[in-house]
Design a protein around this motif. Structure first.
Motif, PDB file in Angstrom:
ATOM      1  N   ARG A   7      59.130 -52.909 -41.603  1.00  0.00           N
ATOM      2  CA  ARG A   7      60.659 -52.626 -41.849  1.00  0.00           C
ATOM      3  C   ARG A   7      61.430 -54.264 -41.424  1.00  0.00           C
ATOM      4  NH1 ARG A   7      62.338 -49.459 -36.485  1.00  0.00           N
ATOM      5  NH2 ARG A   7      62.364 -51.121 -35.723  1.00  0.00           N
ATOM      6  N   LEU A   8      61.040 -54.502 -40.588  1.00  0.00           N
ATOM      7  CA  LEU A   8      62.250 -56.082 -40.162  1.00  0.00           C
ATOM      8  C   LEU A   8      62.046 -56.815 -41.889  1.00  0.00           C
ATOM      9  CD1 LEU A   8      63.393 -57.231 -37.774  1.00  0.00           C
ATOM     10  CD2 LEU A   8      61.911 -58.426 -37.727  1.00  0.00           C
TER      11      LEU A   8
ATOM     12  N   LYS B 296      41.917 -59.569 -43.814  1.00  0.00           N
ATOM     13  CA  LYS B 296      42.388 -58.474 -44.460  1.00  0.00           C
ATOM     14  C   LYS B 296      44.099 -58.627 -43.466  1.00  0.00           C
ATOM     15  CE  LYS B 296      42.370 -53.320 -44.242  1.00  0.00           C
ATOM     16  NZ  LYS B 296      43.953 -53.759 -44.907  1.00  0.00           N
ATOM     17  N   ASP B 297      44.583 -59.221 -42.715  1.00  0.00           N
ATOM     18  CA  ASP B 297      45.684 -59.553 -41.756  1.00  0.00           C
ATOM     19  C   ASP B 297      46.311 -59.852 -42.627  1.00  0.00           C
ATOM     20  OD1 ASP B 297      44.413 -58.229 -39.430  1.00  0.00           O
ATOM     21  OD2 ASP B 297      43.407 -60.405 -38.567  1.00  0.00           O
ATOM     22  N   ILE B 298      45.684 -60.912 -43.595  1.00  0.00           N
ATOM     23  CA  ILE B 298      46.312 -62.080 -44.363  1.00  0.00           C
ATOM     24  C   ILE B 298      46.972 -60.422 -45.314  1.00  0.00           C
ATOM     25  CG2 ILE B 298      46.829 -63.514 -45.541  1.00  0.00           C
ATOM     26  CD1 ILE B 298      44.857 -65.576 -43.526  1.00  0.00           C
ATOM     27  N   GLU B 299      46.274 -60.069 -46.016  1.00  0.00           N
ATOM     28  CA  GLU B 299      46.500 -59.282 -47.121  1.00  0.00           C
ATOM     29  C   GLU B 299      47.471 -58.701 -46.489  1.00  0.00           C
ATOM     30  OE1 GLU B 299      42.847 -59.489 -49.461  1.00  0.00           O
ATOM     31  OE2 GLU B 299      42.532 -58.269 -47.525  1.00  0.00           O
TER      32      GLU B 299
ATOM     33  N   GLN C 225      51.273 -59.743 -46.336  1.00  0.00           N
ATOM     34  CA  GLN C 225      51.293 -60.267 -48.182  1.00  0.00           C
ATOM     35  C   GLN C 225      52.433 -58.566 -48.533  1.00  0.00           C
ATOM     36  OE1 GLN C 225      48.042 -61.568 -49.872  1.00  0.00           O
ATOM     37  NE2 GLN C 225      49.400 -63.903 -49.471  1.00  0.00           N
ATOM     38  N   THR C 226      51.674 -57.194 -48.253  1.00  0.00           N
ATOM     39  CA  THR C 226      51.637 -56.072 -48.887  1.00  0.00           C
ATOM     40  C   THR C 226      53.351 -55.574 -48.350  1.00  0.00           C
ATOM     41  OG1 THR C 226      49.077 -55.717 -49.162  1.00  0.00           O
ATOM     42  CG2 THR C 226      50.831 -53.694 -48.995  1.00  0.00           C
ATOM     43  N   ALA C 227      53.100 -55.830 -46.838  1.00  0.00           N
ATOM     44  CA  ALA C 227      54.388 -55.958 -46.385  1.00  0.00           C
ATOM     45  C   ALA C 227      55.497 -57.325 -46.582  1.00  0.00           C
ATOM     46  CB  ALA C 227      54.379 -55.852 -44.490  1.00  0.00           C
ATOM     47  N   GLY C 228      55.854 -57.706 -47.629  1.00  0.00           N
ATOM     48  CA  GLY C 228      56.404 -58.370 -47.822  1.00  0.00           C
ATOM     49  C   GLY C 228      56.658 -60.019 -47.577  1.00  0.00           C
ATOM     50  N   ILE C 229      55.758 -59.839 -45.891  1.00  0.00           N
ATOM     51  CA  ILE C 229      55.410 -61.340 -45.456  1.00  0.00           C
ATOM     52  C   ILE C 229      55.596 -62.519 -46.105  1.00  0.00           C
ATOM     53  CG2 ILE C 229      54.982 -62.337 -43.031  1.00  0.00           C
ATOM     54  CD1 ILE C 229      57.388 -60.363 -43.088  1.00  0.00           C
ATOM     55  N   LYS C 230      55.744 -63.989 -46.461  1.00  0.00           N
ATOM     56  CA  LYS C 230      54.839 -64.784 -47.091  1.00  0.00           C
ATOM     57  C   LYS C 230      54.456 -65.923 -46.349  1.00  0.00           C
ATOM     58  CE  LYS C 230      58.179 -63.302 -51.105  1.00  0.00           C
ATOM     59  NZ  LYS C 230      58.802 -62.427 -50.673  1.00  0.00           N
TER      60      LYS C 230
END
Length: 57
Positions: free
Chosen positions: A3-4, A23-26, A29-34
């Motif tokens: 959301r942020l 899985k945490d990294i994936e 990434q799905t949330a848009g965090i690069k």
């Protein structure tokens, strides 16, 4: 965090802490965090460099 990132798309959000698996990294990434800091996960052996390289393509 998703959301942020959506609320401030121009902002570079860095995820640090609580990352312990690929899985945490994936999910991030799905949330848009690069940008993700995975130091402890690498140190503990929960994430390997080859696996990290594969997921970061």
């Amino acid at each position: 965090m998703s959301r942020l990132q959506q609320e401030f798309p121009e902002t570079n959000i860095i995820a640090s802490g609580g990352i312990s698996t690929i899985k945490d990294i994936e999910d991030l990434q799905t949330a848009g965090i690069k940008d993700i800091i995975v130091g402890r996960a690498l140190y503990d052996g929960n994430v390997t460099l080859p696996a990290l390289k594969e997921v970061m393509k």
